[in-house]
Scaffold this motif. Structure first.
Motif, PDB file in Angstrom:
ATOM      1  N   GLN A 180     -11.878   1.333   1.789  1.00  0.00           N
ATOM      2  CA  GLN A 180     -12.565   2.649   1.392  1.00  0.00           C
ATOM      3  C   GLN A 180     -11.881   4.020   1.736  1.00  0.00           C
ATOM      4  O   GLN A 180     -12.334   5.061   1.529  1.00  0.00           O
ATOM      5  N   GLY A 181     -10.547   3.995   2.017  1.00  0.00           N
ATOM      6  CA  GLY A 181      -9.796   5.040   2.663  1.00  0.00           C
ATOM      7  C   GLY A 181     -10.280   5.716   3.825  1.00  0.00           C
ATOM      8  O   GLY A 181     -10.369   6.874   4.069  1.00  0.00           O
ATOM      9  N   LEU A 182     -11.306   4.729   4.905  1.00  0.00           N
ATOM     10  CA  LEU A 182     -11.797   5.382   5.965  1.00  0.00           C
ATOM     11  C   LEU A 182     -11.299   4.166   6.864  1.00  0.00           C
ATOM     12  O   LEU A 182     -10.505   3.364   6.678  1.00  0.00           O
ATOM     13  N   ALA A 194      -5.084  -5.809   1.892  1.00  0.00           N
ATOM     14  CA  ALA A 194      -6.071  -4.831   1.783  1.00  0.00           C
ATOM     15  C   ALA A 194      -5.585  -3.796   0.946  1.00  0.00           C
ATOM     16  O   ALA A 194      -4.171  -3.534   0.882  1.00  0.00           O
ATOM     17  N   THR A 195      -6.376  -3.012   0.130  1.00  0.00           N
ATOM     18  CA  THR A 195      -5.591  -1.420  -0.529  1.00  0.00           C
ATOM     19  C   THR A 195      -5.338  -0.736   0.617  1.00  0.00           C
ATOM     20  O   THR A 195      -4.538   0.165   0.524  1.00  0.00           O
ATOM     21  N   ASN A 196      -6.307  -0.585   1.500  1.00  0.00           N
ATOM     22  CA  ASN A 196      -6.191   0.448   2.762  1.00  0.00           C
ATOM     23  C   ASN A 196      -7.002   0.196   3.753  1.00  0.00           C
ATOM     24  O   ASN A 196      -8.051  -0.925   3.589  1.00  0.00           O
ATOM     25  N   GLY A 197      -6.978   0.669   5.063  1.00  0.00           N
ATOM     26  CA  GLY A 197      -7.864   0.310   5.922  1.00  0.00           C
ATOM     27  C   GLY A 197      -6.775  -0.544   7.181  1.00  0.00           C
ATOM     28  O   GLY A 197      -7.503  -0.769   8.074  1.00  0.00           O
ATOM     29  N   PHE A 198      -5.901  -1.034   6.843  1.00  0.00           N
ATOM     30  CA  PHE A 198      -5.002  -1.620   7.979  1.00  0.00           C
ATOM     31  C   PHE A 198      -4.924  -0.779   9.211  1.00  0.00           C
ATOM     32  O   PHE A 198      -4.434   0.214   9.132  1.00  0.00           O
ATOM     33  N   GLY A 217     -12.942   7.106  13.621  1.00  0.00           N
ATOM     34  CA  GLY A 217     -13.358   6.725  12.191  1.00  0.00           C
ATOM     35  C   GLY A 217     -14.182   5.265  12.111  1.00  0.00           C
ATOM     36  O   GLY A 217     -15.084   5.292  11.651  1.00  0.00           O
ATOM     37  N   LEU A 218     -13.309   4.379  12.863  1.00  0.00           N
ATOM     38  CA  LEU A 218     -13.848   3.000  12.864  1.00  0.00           C
ATOM     39  C   LEU A 218     -15.160   2.995  13.881  1.00  0.00           C
ATOM     40  O   LEU A 218     -16.240   2.124  13.375  1.00  0.00           O
TER      41      LEU A 218
END
Length: 322
Positions: free
Chosen positions: A228-230, A274-278, A236-237
């Motif tokens: 989600q780009g977050l 994943a696309t992002n969030g790692f 943030g988590l």
């Protein structure tokens, strides 16, 4: 979750991707199930690892490679039948499955199957929730598994906001529990984190509504804090997710009314998963330690083996768990 053998699609910040068509639920070929017996007690905290990529002819790695986890999820059992690691495990002989189950259970690791995945669209496809649940429950019984994880990602249905997605998931869950009783079988869900926050985009409530409807039947949520780009740092988590999905961090979800004891933090095993969030596991471990200090104790989920393994989970626990 990403599937290894199917095309990878990223979930955009608006969660507005068109979903792929799926075939309707169909019977899963399996051996006849034996009598219902007590199989698994839901572990708490839960340390969950998904396996979708090919490992070996034995399907699962030696249990020692997953030391520190207590649940492994074979991925995926789809509307069209078992695929990838779920299919490979079911294709083993009964003796091979028994041997692997014995090895894993002696190591304190439950083996479950994960349903659907990112490319299945149960509600949009018109699949019958009762028939689909009964078919998938029989797969669990026939393969002597410890339970099932529901990775429902029908974005098109949830984005409609007409309540059909929430009703489908609720009825599916209720039906699963009729065959897989609580206390005898594990039943988890793997929602996208934004679905556990109030948002006009999900007018019918998404997983907040599901939780109200059938949360008492669900052992825990393997929350996907990625794509989600977050959720890329501890604040943030844990505390403030920010736009475009405010209210979807861990402790914000608690404020939204979901039990803190059911919120398992899910992260990709590597950036490629994943696309992002790692987050690297050591950094994640610092977040986990912070959450534990604030009263959270639900556990950690990783997608997927082999990028996440015993070394990964040891670092991700951040000294907060044994």
């Amino acid at each position: 979750m990403f599937s290894f053998t199917r095309m990878i699609f990223s979930v955009s910040a608006a969660l507005a991707l068109a979903s792929l068509n799926s075939v309707l639920a169909m019977p899963v070929a399996s051996n006849s199930a034996g009598p219902l017996v007590t199989r698994a007690t839901a572990p708490s905290p839960a340390f969950v690892i998904y396996t979708d990529k090919f490992v070996s002819a034995d399907v699962l790695p030696p249990a020692a490679q997953l030391a520190g986890f207590n649940v492994v999820a074979l991925s995926f059992l789809t509307l069209a039948g078992a695929r990838d690691q779920a299919q490979a495990f079911a294709a083993l002989t009964a003796d091979q499955r028994t041997a692997k189950k014995t090895e894993y259970n002696q190591a304190g690791i439950n083996i479950i199957v994960s349903a659907f995945g990112e490319t299945d669209t149960p509600t949009t496809s018109g699949a019958d929730p009762v028939g689909t649940a009964n078919t998938m429950a029989q797969f669990v019984l026939a393969n002597a598994l410890d339970g099932i994880d529901v990775d429902y990602e029908d974005l098109q249905a949830m984005n409609k906001g007409d309540g059909a997605a929430e009703q489908w998931v609720s009825q599916f869950t209720t039906t699963l529990r009729q065959t897989l009783p609580q206390g005898q079988f594990i039943l988890t869900h793997a929602p996208l984190a934004p679905w556990l926050s109030p948002n006009a985009q999900f007018a019918a409530g998404a997983y907040l509504t599901v939780d109200k409807n059938v949360g008492s039947l669900i052992d825990w949520y393997n929350i996907q804090f990625y794509n989600q780009g977050l959720y890329t740092d501890c604040n943030g988590l844990l505390n403030a997710a920010g736009a475009p999905f405010p209210g979807s961090s861990l402790f914000e979800i608690v404020k939204n009314g979901v039990s803190i004891n059911k919120l398992v933090i899910g992260k990709p095993g590597s950036a490629a998963d994943a696309t992002n969030g790692f987050m690297d596991p050591a950094t994640l471990g610092t977040c986990v330690a912070q959450a534990k200090a604030q009263g959270w104790n639900a556990g950690i989920m990783a997608f997927e083996f082999p990028e996440a393994d015993s070394t990964w989970i040891s670092a991700a626990k951040g000294g907060a768990f044994q």
